[in-house]
Scaffold this active site. Structure first.
Site, PDB file in Angstrom:
ATOM      1  CG  ASP A  17      64.188  70.451  -1.058  1.00  0.00           C
ATOM      2  OD1 ASP A  17      64.732  70.341   0.059  1.00  0.00           O
ATOM      3  OD2 ASP A  17      63.857  69.478  -1.748  1.00  0.00           O
ATOM      4  CB  ILE A  32      69.535  69.576   1.714  1.00  0.00           C
ATOM      5  CG1 ILE A  32      70.318  70.519   2.640  1.00  0.00           C
ATOM      6  CG2 ILE A  32      70.498  68.632   0.977  1.00  0.00           C
ATOM      7  CD1 ILE A  32      71.221  69.784   3.651  1.00  0.00           C
ATOM      8  CG  ASP A  33      65.929  68.231  -4.413  1.00  0.00           C
ATOM      9  OD1 ASP A  33      65.059  67.523  -3.883  1.00  0.00           O
ATOM     10  OD2 ASP A  33      66.247  68.119  -5.605  1.00  0.00           O
ATOM     11  CG  ASP A  65      61.198  67.345  -4.145  1.00  0.00           C
ATOM     12  OD1 ASP A  65      62.109  67.618  -3.349  1.00  0.00           O
ATOM     13  OD2 ASP A  65      60.319  66.497  -3.912  1.00  0.00           O
ATOM     14  CB  THR A 108      68.218  64.806   2.387  1.00  0.00           C
ATOM     15  OG1 THR A 108      67.585  66.079   2.235  1.00  0.00           O
ATOM     16  CG2 THR A 108      68.721  64.676   3.813  1.00  0.00           C
ATOM     17  CD  GLU A 121      62.195  68.122   1.876  1.00  0.00           C
ATOM     18  OE1 GLU A 121      63.232  68.613   1.411  1.00  0.00           O
ATOM     19  OE2 GLU A 121      61.886  66.933   1.741  1.00  0.00           O
TER      20      GLU A 121
HETATM   21  C1  LIP Z   1      64.224  64.027  -2.921  1.00  0.00           C
HETATM   22  C2  LIP Z   1      64.227  64.240  -4.412  1.00  0.00           C
HETATM   23  C3  LIP Z   1      64.567  62.933  -5.080  1.00  0.00           C
HETATM   24  C4  LIP Z   1      63.320  62.153  -4.965  1.00  0.00           C
HETATM   25  C5  LIP Z   1      62.916  61.951  -3.512  1.00  0.00           C
HETATM   26  C6  LIP Z   1      62.980  63.212  -2.674  1.00  0.00           C
HETATM   27  P1  LIP Z   1      64.791  65.560  -0.738  1.00  0.00           P
HETATM   28  O1  LIP Z   1      64.162  65.277  -2.223  1.00  0.00           O
HETATM   29  O2  LIP Z   1      64.878  65.233  -4.947  1.00  0.00           O
HETATM   30  O3  LIP Z   1      64.867  63.074  -6.440  1.00  0.00           O
HETATM   31  O4  LIP Z   1      63.433  60.928  -5.621  1.00  0.00           O
HETATM   32  O5  LIP Z   1      61.595  61.477  -3.535  1.00  0.00           O
HETATM   33  O6  LIP Z   1      61.849  64.012  -2.844  1.00  0.00           O
HETATM   34  O7  LIP Z   1      63.895  64.828   0.213  1.00  0.00           O
HETATM   35  O8  LIP Z   1      66.191  65.056  -0.710  1.00  0.00           O
HETATM   36  O9  LIP Z   1      64.671  67.029  -0.594  1.00  0.00           O
END
Ligand code: LIP
Length: 277
Positions: A90, A92-93, A223, A95, A70
């Site tokens: 990713d 941190i998914d 993601d 964030t 990412e």
């Molecule tokens: C996030 C996702 C979240 C989604 C956001 C974003 P990030 O990932 O996991 O569920 O709604 O669009 O993609 O940016 O925290 O890695």
């Protein structure tokens, strides 16, 4: 072969634990927050540092492998999936959750070989839950097998998860709200809708039978790549919004414990267009 997949899976778990410690240590500390394409798309130094550590680990262990991450893509690298073994990361998914100390963020790591997803590892360091799967070998949470729920065959029996996502164009939000409204009203009448803020963990919750389905428009390949392996190995299914086979670059996903429920959700949804990864 199978031994190779075991090794890749083990190394993904090893580095997810190390990365998880970094994320856990940073969780309650002061953070420097930056934004990406949208004011609502956050990034921290920990996202970047975590991605660097994960990539370096795999570069050292498996030099010929490729990467899609990412933060590397945010930094201008290409998001190009080839037949070469490719780690899709990713760091941190979730964030926004991380920034707000909502304990629902994870490190998501997947491996694709010949464009097939073969390993998925998703680790939530604050709750210490490690979800993982190898293609053909079942899915686990903290070493114990998990199974997706087959209880809901109708939307009216289902607990759903979805997300608003980061971009806030009016047309897109209208589409999201219209879909949501449709699913909660008669005749669909979903039992509940949750928006927990991490696509990868949402998918693991479906894999663990804690929710019946999850869908989202606007997600990126990093993601969902690991979640797709974990959901499949837990006996669930992931599809595109039209009920077609899931395409990780298509920016949309519907996953569920059962194919019948998944297809009913696909039929109910109106697609929201997004530019491919
Ligand atoms: C996030 C996702 C979240 C989604 C956001 C974003 P990030 O990932 O996991 O569920 O709604 O669009 O993609 O940016 O925290 O890695």
């Amino acid at each position: 072969g199978k031994d190779d997949l075991d090794l890749y899976h083990q190394e993904a778990i090893n580095i997810a634990k190390i990365a998880g410690k970094l994320v856990r240590d940073a969780f309650y500390a002061e953070k420097n927050i930056d934004t990406k394409d949208h004011k609502t798309d956050l990034v921290t130094e920990t996202d970047q540092e975590t991605e660097r550590i994960i990539k370096n680990h795999f570069k050292e262990k498996f030099p010929p492998h490729s990467f899609i991450g990412e933060e590397s893509v945010a930094g201008g690298e290409k998001c190009n999936l080839t037949d070469n073994p490719t780690w899709i990361i990713d760091p941190i998914d979730g964030t926004t959750n991380f920034v707000h100390k909502f304990p629902f963020s994870c490190i998501s790591i997947a491996l694709a070989i010949n464009k097939e997803l073969v390993v998925g590892v998703v680790y939530n360091p604050t709750l210490d839950e490690m979800f993982s799967a190898i293609a053909g070998c079942g899915a686990k949470c903290n070493g114990k097998p998990i199974k997706a729920s087959k209880n809901a065959t109708e939307i009216s029996q289902a607990l759903l998860i979805t997300e608003i996502g980061a971009s806030r164009e009016q047309d897109r939000i209208n589409g999201i709200m219209d879909n949501l409204q449709k699913l909660v009203l008669e005749p669909y009448l979903a039992r509940g809708v949750r928006a927990l803020g991490s696509a990868a963990l949402n998918m693991c919750f479906v894999a663990a039978g804690r929710a019946d389905a999850y869908y989202e428009f606007g997600i990126h390949c990093w993601d969902v790549a690991a979640g797709i392996v974990i959901v499949k190995e837990a006996g669930g299914i992931s599809l595109g919004a039209a009920g077609d086979p899931v395409d990780i670059m298509a920016r949309e996903i519907v996953c569920a414990g059962s194919e019948v429920l998944c297809k009913k959700i696909c039929s109910a949804l109106t697609s929201i267009p997004h530019v491919r990864d």
